[in-house]
Every structure is written in structure tokens, then in C-alpha cells.
Design an enzyme around this catalytic site. Sequence first.
Site, short mmCIF file in Angstrom:
data_model
loop_
_atom_site.label_atom_id
_atom_site.label_comp_id
_atom_site.label_asym_id
_atom_site.label_seq_id
_atom_site.Cartn_x
_atom_site.Cartn_y
_atom_site.Cartn_z
N ASP A 282 4.98 -7.66 5.55
CA ASP A 282 5.08 -8.75 4.75
C ASP A 282 6.15 -8.57 3.34
O ASP A 282 6.81 -9.50 3.28
CB ASP A 282 3.74 -8.82 3.99
CG ASP A 282 2.63 -9.45 4.81
OD1 ASP A 282 3.03 -10.40 5.52
OD2 ASP A 282 1.67 -9.06 4.61
N LYS B 103 8.04 0.85 5.69
CA LYS B 103 6.99 1.71 5.12
C LYS B 103 5.52 1.03 5.60
O LYS B 103 5.41 -0.14 5.64
CB LYS B 103 7.00 1.81 3.65
CG LYS B 103 5.91 2.17 2.96
CD LYS B 103 5.13 1.02 1.93
CE LYS B 103 4.37 -0.22 2.51
NZ LYS B 103 3.58 -0.68 1.54
N THR B 104 4.69 1.71 6.15
CA THR B 104 3.30 1.34 6.01
C THR B 104 2.69 2.35 6.92
O THR B 104 2.99 2.94 8.13
CB THR B 104 2.88 -0.02 6.58
OG1 THR B 104 1.56 -0.04 6.43
CG2 THR B 104 3.60 -0.28 7.90
N GLY C 243 0.94 -1.21 0.07
CA GLY C 243 -0.09 -0.03 -0.18
C GLY C 243 0.78 1.30 -0.02
O GLY C 243 2.08 1.41 0.49
N ASP D 291 0.23 1.83 8.44
CA ASP D 291 -0.61 1.09 9.46
C ASP D 291 0.22 1.46 10.93
O ASP D 291 -0.46 1.18 11.90
CB ASP D 291 -0.72 -0.16 9.13
CG ASP D 291 -1.30 -0.63 8.02
OD1 ASP D 291 -2.25 0.33 7.30
OD2 ASP D 291 -1.48 -1.68 7.55
N ARG E 109 1.36 -5.91 -5.06
CA ARG E 109 1.54 -6.70 -4.01
C ARG E 109 1.90 -8.23 -4.19
O ARG E 109 1.64 -9.04 -3.21
CB ARG E 109 -0.12 -6.91 -3.21
CG ARG E 109 -0.62 -5.59 -2.37
CD ARG E 109 -1.66 -5.93 -1.56
NE ARG E 109 -2.09 -4.72 -1.00
CZ ARG E 109 -1.47 -4.06 -0.10
NH1 ARG E 109 -0.31 -4.56 0.69
NH2 ARG E 109 -1.94 -2.81 0.61
P1 FBP Z 1 0.66 -2.25 3.55
O1 FBP Z 1 0.77 -2.80 4.83
O2 FBP Z 1 0.83 -2.64 2.29
O3 FBP Z 1 1.51 -1.01 3.79
O4 FBP Z 1 -0.91 -1.49 3.22
C1 FBP Z 1 -1.56 -0.85 3.87
C2 FBP Z 1 -3.07 -0.45 3.77
O5 FBP Z 1 -3.49 0.74 3.51
C3 FBP Z 1 -4.02 -1.17 4.84
O6 FBP Z 1 -4.15 -0.10 5.93
C4 FBP Z 1 -5.28 -1.37 4.17
O7 FBP Z 1 -5.84 -2.61 4.92
C5 FBP Z 1 -4.69 -1.93 2.93
O8 FBP Z 1 -3.50 -1.30 2.59
C6 FBP Z 1 -5.65 -2.05 1.74
O9 FBP Z 1 -5.15 -2.58 0.47
P2 FBP Z 1 -5.37 -2.33 -0.91
O10 FBP Z 1 -4.48 -1.15 -1.18
O11 FBP Z 1 -4.76 -3.52 -1.56
O12 FBP Z 1 -6.84 -2.07 -1.13
#
Ligand code: FBP
Length: 550
Positions: A173, A199-200, A78, A202, A142
Site C-alpha cells: 500500500d 518492507k513488510t 507496520g 508479511d 499508516r
Molecule cells: P505492513 O503491511 O504495513 O507491513 O503491516 C504489517 C502488519 O504487521 C500486518 O501483519 C498486521 O496485520 C498489521 O501490520 C497490523 O497493523 P497495526 O500495526 O496497525 O496493528
Amino acid sequence: MEISALQKARSSYQPKLPKGLRGNVDIIEGAPTESVGDQAEIKRLFPHTYGMPLVEFAPAKEVKEYAPINVGIILSGGQAPGGHNVICGLFDELKKQNPKSKLYGFLMGPSGLVDHKYKELTAEVIDKYRNTGGFDMIGSGRTKLETKEQFDSGLEIIRQLNLNAVIIIGGDDSNTNACMLAEYYASINAGVSVIGCPKTIDGDLKNDQIETSFGFDSACKTYSELIGNIQRDANSARKYWHFIKLMGRSASHIALECALQTQPNICIISEEVEANNMTLDDVVNQICEVVVKRSEEGLYYGTILIPEGLIEFVPAFKRLIAELSDLLSSDLAKTEAKGLKSDDLLAWILNHVSAENLPTLKSLPEEVAKQLALGRDPHGNVQVSLIETEKMLSEMCAKRLDEWKEQGKFKGKFAALHHFFGYEGRCATPSNFDCNYCYALGTSAAQLVANGKTGYMAIVKNTTAPADEWVAGGVPITKMMNLERRNGQMKPVIKKALVLLDGEPFKELVERRKDWAVNTRYVYPGPIQYFGPLEVCDQCTMTLALEHKK
Ligand code: FBP
């Protein structure tokens, strides 16, 4: 490309680099490390990258000369504000070390490496993206890097471009995959290093070495601005309860940080729901009790923050999700359920799920059940951002309040509105904190490569101090690993950091939330400020400040 006035002004912002990263560096090595759990097994799985020491950079004692090197970069998972600045920091440091060094960006995430899709990142490209949000410089994806075929295919392009290193900017991940790639390339003496960057948005990739993951700061500030605006509207119109779901996957760090910044009436913390063994019904009752109390004061409005991962933490759903993961990866599913479309697959699941978990699955609205059962990303995560928990909860609350009305327990009015703040925060123009932090992380990554390290994640610490005093270095990725059950098997993964119920940020919420529930104590943080007094522009998150308060 047309750019806004802000983007134009912002492009000349020079990120602040820690003193220790401004020139050539020497590496100071610490003691050997151990993984956070399952040491014997992690050591067995990562024999070439296990046990390496922590490293810290110090200004070099002598002037150094660097041979030109080539580096490839991948944005994974993300989006998170600041990703472009990691690339800018890396590029500037590589060119500073030797102007003949080259940087390549693999396109659309890890699949760019496997499928050999890349572009050279020249100064012309880089300059367009300084201090901007998003990952659109090279795109993200991803794809899970896990098979020998993928690693070997990556090695072909690494050899073609004569790369000395691959840098993976990702969450837990993606960095787990970086660790596997580093181990594999080390095991075959491929002569290429693999470095990760935390990075994230979250905020769940943190530990004793990583103080925060980048993007958390800007995303939380963006959501807090929006929550503040809604609170001001609520406090003006005084007629709606706002159910606000916040992105953040499993952990509730974002909801907690936004609550600390905005002081809503209610903030649910998934980790607390799990620890108290609560059902969804218990959560609904808790909300409704606050609605009743406020209505007795004539306050028919309020705000409720809901972490998007809530459902995964309600123990009954957690059991169900674990069973579904095992069931869907079983041999039985591979033969009987292969190729079934979503309605038929759900019917197949309903026939095979255990009697213990069946009622939980059946209690869900069909769309939510489908999402829980079938919607998984390539890493096996439930796609919680697609589950409308805020609507489900508000409908349950409306029902409960109707029941209480009939019983004479509730005499007020209840009208709900729903919001989901997620994607709009992931690509915000990065705050000064994220601009500085990311630029320093990119510079750090370049130093790790220049010093021949592999299997490390770039880190920058002491981030509650002014950026000058931040301290950079690297941590072996194996140090952060343990074994967890994924898709029916025990797998080595980076340990996710959840909200600690004995941690300072949660304790602060607990101390203040009773007051916030009944009294109206809203705070309106306003938008991220990029220019102006440092105490406004450079402030870090409350989570970081509370976790590292001296
Ligand atoms: P990462 O763990 O890859 O940084 O993802 C963050 C995130 O924004 C989460 O908070 C959310 O649940 C997910 O990506 C949403 O995924 P997608 O972009 O595939 O809809």
C-alpha cells in the site's frame, strides 16, 4: 539511552555489501516494462512513470564525482526488522558520495511529510540505531498519501529543505502511494524523485523482481523460536493443544514459513481454504480429525498454526467483507450511517446487508462481527490482527469434539491454550540476513537517487547466494501494478503476492504434513543467532531457499 550487552556488541556488526555496490556504480538499463495487469489503464493513470526499464548496478568504469544532495526518508506502515539499516545504508552511501549531502527523517510516517514534521539524521543519530529492530529512530504511521493537497503540502517542505528525493520504506500500500507521489511530482516537473523500498514482515510484497520483503526473515525466525519452545513444552507436559495465530495480514507466508521451520501438527493455509471453497466448519472438522487420531495414540496435545488472515479467505466471509466494504463507502452510508457509534452502526449494517450475507454476519461472535464490519485501517484493510480467530476456532473445535464424544467418535481429552505471535516479531533485532539485505537496499536507493531515477523501488536479488554475490538495482513501481476493487472503486495498486498452491514451499508442506499431524516431528529452531558459524547465522528462510532452489 541505556543499551543491552547484545545491542552494544551488535552495533559494531558491519553489514555485508554485495561486491557490485561497494564503490561507484554505472547503471545498466534493461528493456521497457509493462504493468502486471490492466496495462492500458495503468499507462493512462501513470503517463510519466509507466514503461520505464529495469535497472541494474555494475561497478563504475570510471571514478565519479557527486554533487551534494538532500534526501528525506519515511518509514510507513507496520514495523519490520531492518528498517533502521535501510536508513544507515542510505546515509553511509550519501555521505560517501559527498560528505555535504544531508538526510532528513520525516516523523511518524507519511503524515510527517504532509505536516512538515522532520529531523535531520546526523551521524550521531544514525550510529545509535545500527543493526537494531523497530522504527523508533523516526517512528512510523499508516497515513494514506493520496490527495493533491497532501502532495502539494509535501512539496512545500521538500522545497524548504531543498530535497532532491523522498524515499518511502513501506509495503504494497505504501509503495502504491510512493508511485502516485512520483507520478504527480513528475507531472508537474517538481524536480524531486520518489523511491520505494520493499518492507513488510508479511512477505507478500514479492514478484519476479523482488525476492522477499525485508523483515520477513527475522519475524519468521522469532515466531519459529517461540513455536519451537511451545512445542517442547507441549511434548513435555503432553496435555494441551496450542492454537497459535500468526501475524501476516492476508497472505499465509509467515504461517507457512514457520511450519516449515518447526513442523507443527497442523498448519492452516488461507489460500488453500479459499481454493477448496471451505467453510469454517470444514476447517474445524479437519483440526478435530487430527485431534481424534492423535488421541487414539494417547497423544492429547499438539500445535496448530493459524494465519491471521484466515477469515478473509473463507469464501462466505470474503463475500461478506466485499459487501461490507462497498456498503460502508456507499452514498447511503455517508448520509444514514455517518457518526453512528459502533453498536448502532452494527445494527444499521445488519439492516442493510444482503439476505445472502446476513446469516454469515450473524453467525459470528459480536466482537468478531464488529471488527469485520467496522475495523478498517486507512488503506481499507480489515484489521485481522485484532480478530481472535485462534479462540474462535478452538471454541468451535471444543464444541465439535463434545458432539463427537456423544456420538462415540472421540474418547480422548481436549484442553486448549491460545497464543498470538505478532507484534513481538515485528521489532526483533534483525537477523544477519535482514541487516545485510536492508543495508544493501538503502545503498541501492541512494544509487537510484544519485542517478536521477524516480518511480522506482530499490531491489536486491540473488539473495540465496552469499551476500557478496547479491545483485542490486531498481524496478519501476508501475511494473508491479494492477487494478483492484477498494472501498467500492477500482484503484491502481501493487499486486499482493499470496501463497502459490503450486509453489515449492506449499508443495513441501503438503508432502510432509500428514506425517507431522499424527507423529510428533517437532523441530526447535532456537533464537536467532548473531554470532557463530555462518550456516547458523546467515541462513535465509526456507521459503526463499525453496522458491529459488537451483
Ligand atoms: P505492513 O503491511 O504495513 O507491513 O503491516 C504489517 C502488519 O504487521 C500486518 O501483519 C498486521 O496485520 C498489521 O501490520 C497490523 O497493523 P497495526 O500495526 O496497525 O496493528
